[in-house]
Write a protein that holds these residues in place. Sequence first.
Motif, PDB file in Angstrom:
ATOM      1  N   ARG A  49      -8.673  -1.427   2.653  1.00 58.34           N
ATOM      2  CA  ARG A  49      -8.218  -1.282   3.928  1.00 58.34           C
ATOM      3  C   ARG A  49      -8.904  -2.995   4.945  1.00 58.34           C
ATOM      4  NH1 ARG A  49      -3.985  -0.261   5.157  1.00 58.34           N
ATOM      5  NH2 ARG A  49      -4.171  -1.242   7.820  1.00 58.34           N
ATOM      6  N   TYR A  50     -10.282  -3.770   3.516  1.00 51.90           N
ATOM      7  CA  TYR A  50     -10.624  -4.952   4.071  1.00 51.90           C
ATOM      8  C   TYR A  50     -10.603  -6.053   3.027  1.00 51.90           C
ATOM      9  CZ  TYR A  50     -12.586  -2.500   7.888  1.00 51.90           C
ATOM     10  OH  TYR A  50     -12.618  -1.448   8.966  1.00 51.90           O
ATOM     11  N   GLU A  51     -10.660  -7.126   3.546  1.00 49.23           N
ATOM     12  CA  GLU A  51     -10.859  -8.358   2.028  1.00 49.23           C
ATOM     13  C   GLU A  51     -12.348  -7.960   2.200  1.00 49.23           C
ATOM     14  OE1 GLU A  51      -8.301  -9.697   1.128  1.00 49.23           O
ATOM     15  OE2 GLU A  51      -7.342  -8.920   1.923  1.00 49.23           O
ATOM     16  N   ARG A  52     -13.522  -8.353   2.617  1.00 46.67           N
ATOM     17  CA  ARG A  52     -14.772  -8.797   2.427  1.00 46.67           C
ATOM     18  C   ARG A  52     -15.719  -6.749   2.437  1.00 46.67           C
ATOM     19  NH1 ARG A  52     -16.588 -12.938   5.087  1.00 46.67           N
ATOM     20  NH2 ARG A  52     -18.469 -13.572   3.791  1.00 46.67           N
ATOM     21  N   ILE A  53     -16.829  -6.732   1.874  1.00 43.00           N
ATOM     22  CA  ILE A  53     -17.798  -5.942   2.158  1.00 43.00           C
ATOM     23  C   ILE A  53     -18.122  -5.946   3.901  1.00 43.00           C
ATOM     24  CG2 ILE A  53     -19.417  -7.319   1.165  1.00 43.00           C
ATOM     25  CD1 ILE A  53     -20.605  -4.500  -0.079  1.00 43.00           C
TER      26      ILE A  53
END
Length: 134
Positions: A49-53
């Motif tokens: 669900r996320y582009e970046r950690i």
Amino acid sequence: MTLVDTNVLLDVVTDDPHWADWSIAALEAASLEGPLLINDTVYAELAVRYERIEQLDAFLSEAGLELAPTPRAALFLAGKVFTQYRRSGARTGVLPDFFIGAHAAVGRLPLLTRDTSRYRTYFPSLTLIAPNAD
């Protein structure tokens, strides 16, 4: 301590119209009992669900969730129980659910989830925090 299943967190992240309120209330109630934990499997499932950690880590921090590594005994148990599941002829379940259930079972942690049927069947000793839980 309470282990939190991915589905509860996705309710919050996606603002699910049916489940978000229940999931938020359940997380708040569980947090009053002690730390909220996720394991590496839940972390990986949420990462979708996320582009970046950094975004995922910010959500976890804001939600008060701690990452707890899955114990080796739980990994072994997950494999054994998954084998039992597959031998029963079932083919719809995925291994990550068994990692989560085994972690809760080995750690004797209550599991906050909405997906109770597989956990009740394959991890009958688990304490489940769920809608309409027994």
